[in-house]
Design a protein around this motif. Sequence first.
Motif, short mmCIF file in Angstrom:
data_model
loop_
_atom_site.label_atom_id
_atom_site.label_comp_id
_atom_site.label_asym_id
_atom_site.label_seq_id
_atom_site.Cartn_x
_atom_site.Cartn_y
_atom_site.Cartn_z
N VAL A 537 0.86 -1.19 0.00
CA VAL A 537 0.00 0.00 0.00
C VAL A 537 0.89 1.23 0.00
CG1 VAL A 537 -1.89 1.19 1.15
CG2 VAL A 537 -1.71 -1.30 1.31
N SER A 538 0.67 2.12 -0.96
CA SER A 538 1.49 3.32 -1.06
C SER A 538 0.95 4.42 -0.14
CB SER A 538 1.49 3.83 -2.51
OG SER A 538 0.25 4.42 -2.83
N ARG A 539 1.65 5.52 -0.15
CA ARG A 539 1.16 6.71 0.55
C ARG A 539 0.14 7.41 -0.34
NH1 ARG A 539 6.62 6.62 1.49
NH2 ARG A 539 6.98 7.83 -0.41
N PRO A 540 -0.88 8.06 0.23
CA PRO A 540 -1.84 8.81 -0.59
C PRO A 540 -1.14 9.94 -1.35
CG PRO A 540 -2.69 8.47 1.64
CD PRO A 540 -1.25 8.06 1.66
N ALA A 541 -1.59 10.18 -2.58
CA ALA A 541 -1.03 11.23 -3.42
C ALA A 541 -2.14 12.18 -3.83
CB ALA A 541 -0.36 10.63 -4.66
N VAL A 542 -1.79 13.44 -3.99
CA VAL A 542 -2.77 14.44 -4.40
C VAL A 542 -2.57 14.86 -5.85
CG1 VAL A 542 -3.07 15.32 -2.05
CG2 VAL A 542 -1.28 16.28 -3.51
N THR A 543 -1.49 14.44 -6.48
CA THR A 543 -1.26 14.74 -7.89
C THR A 543 -0.97 13.45 -8.64
OG1 THR A 543 1.12 15.09 -7.59
CG2 THR A 543 -0.32 17.00 -7.32
N LEU A 544 -1.28 13.45 -9.93
CA LEU A 544 -1.05 12.27 -10.75
C LEU A 544 0.44 12.07 -11.04
CD1 LEU A 544 -3.99 12.73 -13.29
CD2 LEU A 544 -3.85 11.04 -11.48
N GLN A 545 1.21 13.14 -11.03
CA GLN A 545 2.63 13.01 -11.33
C GLN A 545 3.40 12.30 -10.23
OE1 GLN A 545 3.62 17.15 -12.16
NE2 GLN A 545 3.71 16.71 -14.35
N GLU A 546 2.83 12.15 -9.04
CA GLU A 546 3.50 11.42 -7.96
C GLU A 546 3.43 9.91 -8.15
OE1 GLU A 546 2.61 12.83 -3.91
OE2 GLU A 546 1.40 14.40 -4.86
N LEU A 547 2.47 9.43 -8.96
CA LEU A 547 2.21 7.99 -9.03
C LEU A 547 3.39 7.19 -9.55
CD1 LEU A 547 -1.50 8.05 -10.25
CD2 LEU A 547 -0.62 7.82 -7.92
N PRO A 548 4.12 7.61 -10.62
CA PRO A 548 5.25 6.78 -11.08
C PRO A 548 6.30 6.55 -10.00
CG PRO A 548 4.66 8.38 -12.76
CD PRO A 548 3.88 8.74 -11.53
N SER A 549 6.66 7.59 -9.24
CA SER A 549 7.67 7.41 -8.20
C SER A 549 7.16 6.50 -7.09
CB SER A 549 8.07 8.76 -7.63
OG SER A 549 6.95 9.43 -7.06
N LEU A 550 5.86 6.60 -6.75
CA LEU A 550 5.29 5.70 -5.74
C LEU A 550 5.32 4.26 -6.24
CD1 LEU A 550 2.21 7.76 -4.46
CD2 LEU A 550 4.34 7.28 -3.24
N PHE A 551 5.06 4.06 -7.52
CA PHE A 551 5.06 2.70 -8.07
C PHE A 551 6.46 2.10 -8.00
CE2 PHE A 551 5.24 -0.26 -11.72
CZ PHE A 551 4.21 -1.11 -11.34
N VAL A 552 7.48 2.89 -8.31
CA VAL A 552 8.85 2.39 -8.21
C VAL A 552 9.19 2.06 -6.76
CG1 VAL A 552 11.27 3.04 -8.50
CG2 VAL A 552 9.60 3.64 -10.26
N GLU A 553 8.75 2.91 -5.83
CA GLU A 553 9.02 2.66 -4.41
C GLU A 553 8.34 1.39 -3.94
OE1 GLU A 553 8.76 5.17 -0.18
OE2 GLU A 553 8.15 6.08 -2.10
N MET A 554 7.14 1.12 -4.44
CA MET A 554 6.43 -0.10 -4.05
C MET A 554 7.12 -1.34 -4.60
SD MET A 554 2.60 1.35 -4.79
CE MET A 554 1.79 -0.21 -4.56
N GLU A 555 7.62 -1.28 -5.84
CA GLU A 555 8.34 -2.41 -6.39
C GLU A 555 9.60 -2.71 -5.61
OE1 GLU A 555 8.81 -1.32 -10.52
OE2 GLU A 555 7.23 -2.73 -11.11
N GLN A 556 10.23 -1.67 -5.08
CA GLN A 556 11.42 -1.89 -4.27
C GLN A 556 11.07 -2.41 -2.87
OE1 GLN A 556 13.22 1.97 -4.32
NE2 GLN A 556 14.06 1.75 -6.39
N ALA A 557 9.90 -2.04 -2.36
CA ALA A 557 9.54 -2.43 -1.00
C ALA A 557 9.08 -3.87 -0.90
CB ALA A 557 8.43 -1.50 -0.47
N VAL A 558 8.66 -4.48 -2.01
CA VAL A 558 8.12 -5.84 -1.93
C VAL A 558 9.17 -6.86 -1.51
CG1 VAL A 558 8.55 -6.53 -4.32
CG2 VAL A 558 6.56 -7.43 -3.12
N VAL A 559 10.44 -6.52 -1.68
CA VAL A 559 11.48 -7.48 -1.29
C VAL A 559 11.56 -7.66 0.22
CG1 VAL A 559 12.84 -6.96 -3.34
CG2 VAL A 559 13.25 -5.67 -1.25
N TYR A 560 10.87 -6.79 0.98
CA TYR A 560 10.90 -6.91 2.44
C TYR A 560 9.81 -7.84 2.96
CZ TYR A 560 14.12 -2.99 2.55
OH TYR A 560 15.21 -2.19 2.37
#
Length: 801
Positions: A537-560
């Motif tokens: 689950v990512s952090r809530p975003a208020v702009t659409l431009q934040e979504l790509p960076s959140l998606f990359v962060e989520m892909e990196q976090a799944v290894v935990y």
Amino acid sequence: MEPTSRVRDMGRFFRLSGRWTRRQKGRFYRNSLMLILLIASIPGLITGIVMYGLVVNQMEKEFNQMHQNQIENRARNVDDQLAYLEMTLSHWAFEPRFGNALRTLDFVYFFKETQEIVTTLYVLQGSHPLIQSAQLYLREPQPILFNREYNELKDEAQIEAYDRYLSMGNHVYWTDWESGQQEMKQSLNSNPSLLHTGASDALVLVHKIPGESVNPFGALIITLDNQKIASLLKTLTPYDEGLTFLMDAEGNTLITGNTDVGAKDSAFEQQLKEAVALHKDRHSFLFKYEDQTYSVSSGSLSRIDADWTYVSAAPLTSVTSPVKLVSKIIVIASIGSLVLGLLLSWFASRRIYSPVARMVHLLTPGRNEASTDVKLDEFQLLEQHWNELTSDRLTAHRQLQEQLPHLRDSFVLQLIQGHLYAYNEQDLRRRMTNLGFEVEGQQFLLLQMYFTGHVTLRERFGSRDTGLITFAAVNIIEEVAKGYFSQISVMNFHDLSSAMLIMAPEEYPLKPQALLWGEELMEVIHRTLKMQVTVVVSRPAVTLQELPSLFVEMEQAVVYRSVEAGSQILDLNDEQCFNQTEGATYPLGLERDFIQALRLGKRDEAERGMEQFLTEVTRTDSTEFQVQQMMLQLLGSIQHVMLQTGVIPYQLFGGCNMYERLSSIREPAQMMQWMKEKVIRPYMQEIELRSQEPLKQVVERTMQYIDDNYSNDISLEACADLEQMTPYALSKAFKQISGMNFIDYLTQVRMENAKKLLRETSMKINDVASAVGYQHSYFNRIFKKQEGSTPSQYRDQWFTS
């Protein structure tokens, strides 16, 4: 009277008078066509002139701005690639294996260290796609060059050439023989193959070693692939007719994106350099050269020892020439229409009506003219055909509406994967609105789902059914989400993973609802598909431009995720999910047993050792990242054994990047199956083909004899007498089968047992030396040589750690 009113009145007059004959109808159409041509040609003429005079200039400005934005983004990518190379080389330069110990190391005697250096250079070369070759040059204790093998340099010119790497530049520097080393070129003309001195030579990155020393005695030398660097620079110019290059602070060209540079390109390049020098305060400007206009962009790339400048020139003519051509065509066509209208007033004939007749014939195939005149006239037929086209348009619109959900999901997928980086926030919101999303006053939340446990479903699904399983899981996700959220978009990655974008009003408690939804989804997936699911689950975003960076962060976090915890939820806001204080300890003993079985060619024992190793790794609530790292370390040990036994991993695995393949596997059971099928079994088959069974049995008996009698006085001659063969034959067979020399194996066995006694007993050092078959003084010396510390220091370090 207006022309169109005249046409209507003329038609009404002929119909009322009863003289609406074919000839009169043809005259009516001729006059109508002539008036239409005269009226339509004037706006076309005005439009062509306006397009030619105004639109072209505006397009040049807009394209120049767009080109500048694109070049800045791509230049940052080039800068990141070069910075990553500098950081990677600095990391290796500070490695202990490249420290001061190399000054006095006998590379011929300590061949293991020599092989490790060659292997390290091999790994360094493969760590980045831009690297063409990696070399290590040592001036002390004697001039030595490591590349893919160990070379002692004897030629004075060659030694002088490589000594230049130590005398020039800072501790870390870039060099380019074409622009920066003219003196070296002249001194090496007698042997040009020693160093890069040609016009097409690539960039060279040099780091003197040791990394922390002020008196370096060697250098790590990385040569970049000229073709790949040129291809990377080529991305700065979106058209083949353009030019891009890098130059240093003195204006010398380091490398160009055009591989075939002729005299014409060289002159253009020189003109560009002069233009860039005149526009130092501007990073973008228009430049005219040989009747063409170019959009020129330049910027600085700060390197570790100098500042480079990139220059990119893209032709605007490729964009504006079609518009100019169209505008000219419109002007010429408009003038031609005027001339044609005048000519038609004098030379009108029945042929003007022939296109209408042909159109009527096409619209009413099989009908004769008589029936056409009675039922419908030409314009009624055209009206009927228009109605049919309108009906087709409505059908196509309905089909488009049916495909709209797929278009929505496709757009959201491109958005979160970062493919729409060129759009600003306003453009993204407008496109989302056009696709039927409500985005104003909304907050956004990304969730990513990973489905595990596929290996346990072999009786229901095959190994190639991952797409089918993911499709079923996505349908479940959509059904469960309908009860929680009003706006969602679910993306199917077809690889046992999916993602979902949720949109909700800003005041809505989106994050708590998402966590509740995740709990229910895990229960439904387990109950329906008998699988586990990890929800990130990512952090809530208020702009659409934040979504790509959140998606990359989520892909990196799944290894935990914990590999043994089953279904779980990872919240990016919950730091406890990613800051685990305990984890699995690398089982060195199990690795040693496994490697021993692998070296001896015992396939079943090696596979059991692999299972025990993986069981131990996953026993203490390990994360996916920890398991992958330990399995990658084990894979490195396996490949090291392969090299020792004369098997080249690159050839055995068909050039496949085994580290990348292993890193893509998430489940331990799949890792086990992959290691058995893709690593252990091919190696065993290769060893079985190479080894000779009688010699293998002799070596196994000798190794067993060493394992049982290492505390006694053991020699190669004594073991050869036991096997009734010569010492030379036994030594050669021992090296061929085990990959190690006889004395090295004996030393390894004694050292392992000595370390065990030092760790597990309180015996004196003299007693430990006697227990493993050494005299005290010799034991201390060989122990320090093998382990880097004395036996007493080793015991103290073990109990204090």
